[in-house]
Design an enzyme around this catalytic site. Sequence first.
Site, short mmCIF file in Angstrom:
data_model
loop_
_atom_site.label_atom_id
_atom_site.label_comp_id
_atom_site.label_asym_id
_atom_site.label_seq_id
_atom_site.Cartn_x
_atom_site.Cartn_y
_atom_site.Cartn_z
N ALA A 65 -8.08 -6.33 -0.87
CA ALA A 65 -7.86 -5.40 0.19
C ALA A 65 -6.53 -5.51 0.96
O ALA A 65 -6.20 -6.68 1.13
CB ALA A 65 -9.27 -5.10 0.85
N GLY A 110 -10.54 -8.22 -3.11
CA GLY A 110 -10.98 -6.89 -3.45
C GLY A 110 -10.35 -6.23 -5.00
O GLY A 110 -10.92 -5.56 -5.80
N GLU A 133 -11.63 -14.30 0.45
CA GLU A 133 -11.93 -13.64 1.58
C GLU A 133 -12.35 -14.59 2.79
O GLU A 133 -12.13 -14.41 3.94
CB GLU A 133 -13.05 -12.90 1.54
N1 CO8 Z 1 -2.99 -7.20 2.01
C1 CO8 Z 1 -1.56 -6.62 2.68
N2 CO8 Z 1 -0.34 -7.20 2.08
C2 CO8 Z 1 -0.38 -7.83 1.28
C3 CO8 Z 1 -1.74 -8.63 0.90
C4 CO8 Z 1 -2.88 -7.90 1.01
N3 CO8 Z 1 -3.89 -8.55 0.65
N4 CO8 Z 1 -1.21 -9.45 -0.35
C5 CO8 Z 1 0.37 -9.45 -0.30
N5 CO8 Z 1 0.56 -8.56 0.67
C6 CO8 Z 1 2.11 -8.35 1.04
C7 CO8 Z 1 2.68 -9.38 1.72
O1 CO8 Z 1 2.23 -9.27 3.15
C8 CO8 Z 1 4.08 -9.21 1.41
O2 CO8 Z 1 4.55 -8.44 2.23
P1 CO8 Z 1 6.07 -8.53 3.19
O3 CO8 Z 1 7.11 -8.62 1.81
O4 CO8 Z 1 6.05 -7.34 4.05
O5 CO8 Z 1 5.76 -9.85 3.80
C9 CO8 Z 1 4.00 -9.03 0.14
O6 CO8 Z 1 2.64 -8.22 -0.24
C10 CO8 Z 1 4.18 -10.03 -0.95
O7 CO8 Z 1 3.27 -10.97 -0.57
P2 CO8 Z 1 3.83 -12.62 -0.41
O8 CO8 Z 1 5.09 -12.57 0.20
O9 CO8 Z 1 2.75 -13.12 0.07
O10 CO8 Z 1 3.86 -12.96 -2.06
P3 CO8 Z 1 3.68 -14.59 -2.64
O11 CO8 Z 1 4.02 -14.58 -3.99
O12 CO8 Z 1 4.35 -15.67 -1.68
O13 CO8 Z 1 1.93 -14.76 -2.26
C11 CO8 Z 1 -0.36 -14.30 -2.85
C12 CO8 Z 1 1.10 -14.01 -3.15
C13 CO8 Z 1 -0.83 -15.54 -3.07
C14 CO8 Z 1 -1.00 -13.21 -3.34
C15 CO8 Z 1 -0.31 -13.93 -1.05
O14 CO8 Z 1 0.29 -12.44 -1.04
C16 CO8 Z 1 -1.76 -13.67 -0.54
O15 CO8 Z 1 -2.44 -14.72 -0.25
N6 CO8 Z 1 -2.21 -12.48 -0.25
C17 CO8 Z 1 -3.57 -12.30 0.33
C18 CO8 Z 1 -4.72 -12.65 -0.66
C19 CO8 Z 1 -5.86 -12.43 -0.07
O16 CO8 Z 1 -6.44 -13.05 0.84
N7 CO8 Z 1 -6.76 -11.28 -0.54
C20 CO8 Z 1 -8.02 -11.02 0.05
C21 CO8 Z 1 -7.97 -9.69 1.07
S1 CO8 Z 1 -9.50 -9.41 1.77
C22 CO8 Z 1 -10.59 -8.62 0.71
O17 CO8 Z 1 -9.80 -8.29 -0.55
C23 CO8 Z 1 -11.50 -8.06 1.12
C24 CO8 Z 1 -12.16 -7.16 0.01
C25 CO8 Z 1 -13.33 -6.40 0.49
C26 CO8 Z 1 -13.37 -4.78 0.09
C27 CO8 Z 1 -13.93 -3.89 0.92
C28 CO8 Z 1 -12.79 -3.32 1.74
C29 CO8 Z 1 -13.22 -2.15 2.69
#
Ligand code: CO8
Length: 259
Positions: A65, A110, A133
């Site tokens: 998400a 998500g 999460e």
């Molecule tokens: N949300 C928003 N932006 C994101 C997300 C995310 N989940 N993941 C990546 N991005 C963005 C980064 O902020 C970045 O943007 P910018 O270039 O503007 O800085 C761009 O995508 C590229 O990401 P990274 O530079 O971080 O790329 P890396 O290759 O270094 O890392 C990862 C990749 C490991 C995937 C890393 O981006 C990461 O850890 N992302 C978050 C993963 C995470 O924690 N996911 C869980 C989110 S919470 C959730 O899913 C709850 C679900 C509930 C569903 C019900 C909702 C109402």
Amino acid sequence: MTYETIIVEIEEGIATVTLNRPDVLNALNSQVFNELADVAVNLGEDDSVRAVIITGGDKVFAAGADIKAMASLTAVDVAASVRPSLRAFNLLENMHKPVIAAIAGYALGGGCELTLTADVRIAADNAQFGLPEIKLGILPGGGGTQRLPRLIGAGKAKELIFSGDFISAEEALRVGLVNKVVPADQLLTEAKKMAKKFAARGAVAIYLAKSCVNEGLRMDLEMGLQYEHKCFGLLFATEDQKEGMKAFIEKRKPNFQGK
Ligand code: CO8
């Protein structure tokens, strides 16, 4: 069907839905959830569509998400904002046609939970799965605490949920989270091959078989067996049942019409 955050292509009865927010690794926001819900309804009503593939393309499935959209939400906002995700995921899970998730790269939070709404998951060998999460101080709120233990068992699901660790495609295959791992450059080809196989079967039989499994998981065994028996009997009212058995006896391939 034109959307902003997903791309929908229909070819030979197979619909491919591609998440399309590459700048944020296909992070899911309320617009994505609303568009996924809408596409689930539209493809569900389109009789020419016999199977559906959900993918994020060849680089990433979805990194979860949208954290930036969630960061400042209050508990009251979340109570409202969870509805689009719940609705989208339920509509996808209960579509009357087979749904295959084709997963490359990250399927996190998500994103991983979205794959759990599909009937079958095919992973590219570069796929990574996780429910991170817990590292954000929350829990998997898109069905992860419910669908994942039903799929892979409570013990392994709790390990993934409590640790937030990622697992490889091979590990996902070992624990039963995915059905198949394929070379990354073969992902869509393999998904389409499987979709075509499903599409060639009787559509009503597929729908009722899917319903038996999905509904059966919510029932005790006795109720589930009764439900299965009723669906089994119902299929004898279809032309596809007549055609399937006639084709077997005549030693030819059946030509199912989905009725
Ligand atoms: N949300 C928003 N932006 C994101 C997300 C995310 N989940 N993941 C990546 N991005 C963005 C980064 O902020 C970045 O943007 P910018 O270039 O503007 O800085 C761009 O995508 C590229 O990401 P990274 O530079 O971080 O790329 P890396 O290759 O270094 O890392 C990862 C990749 C490991 C995937 C890393 O981006 C990461 O850890 N992302 C978050 C993963 C995470 O924690 N996911 C869980 C989110 S919470 C959730 O899913 C709850 C679900 C509930 C569903 C019900 C909702 C109402």
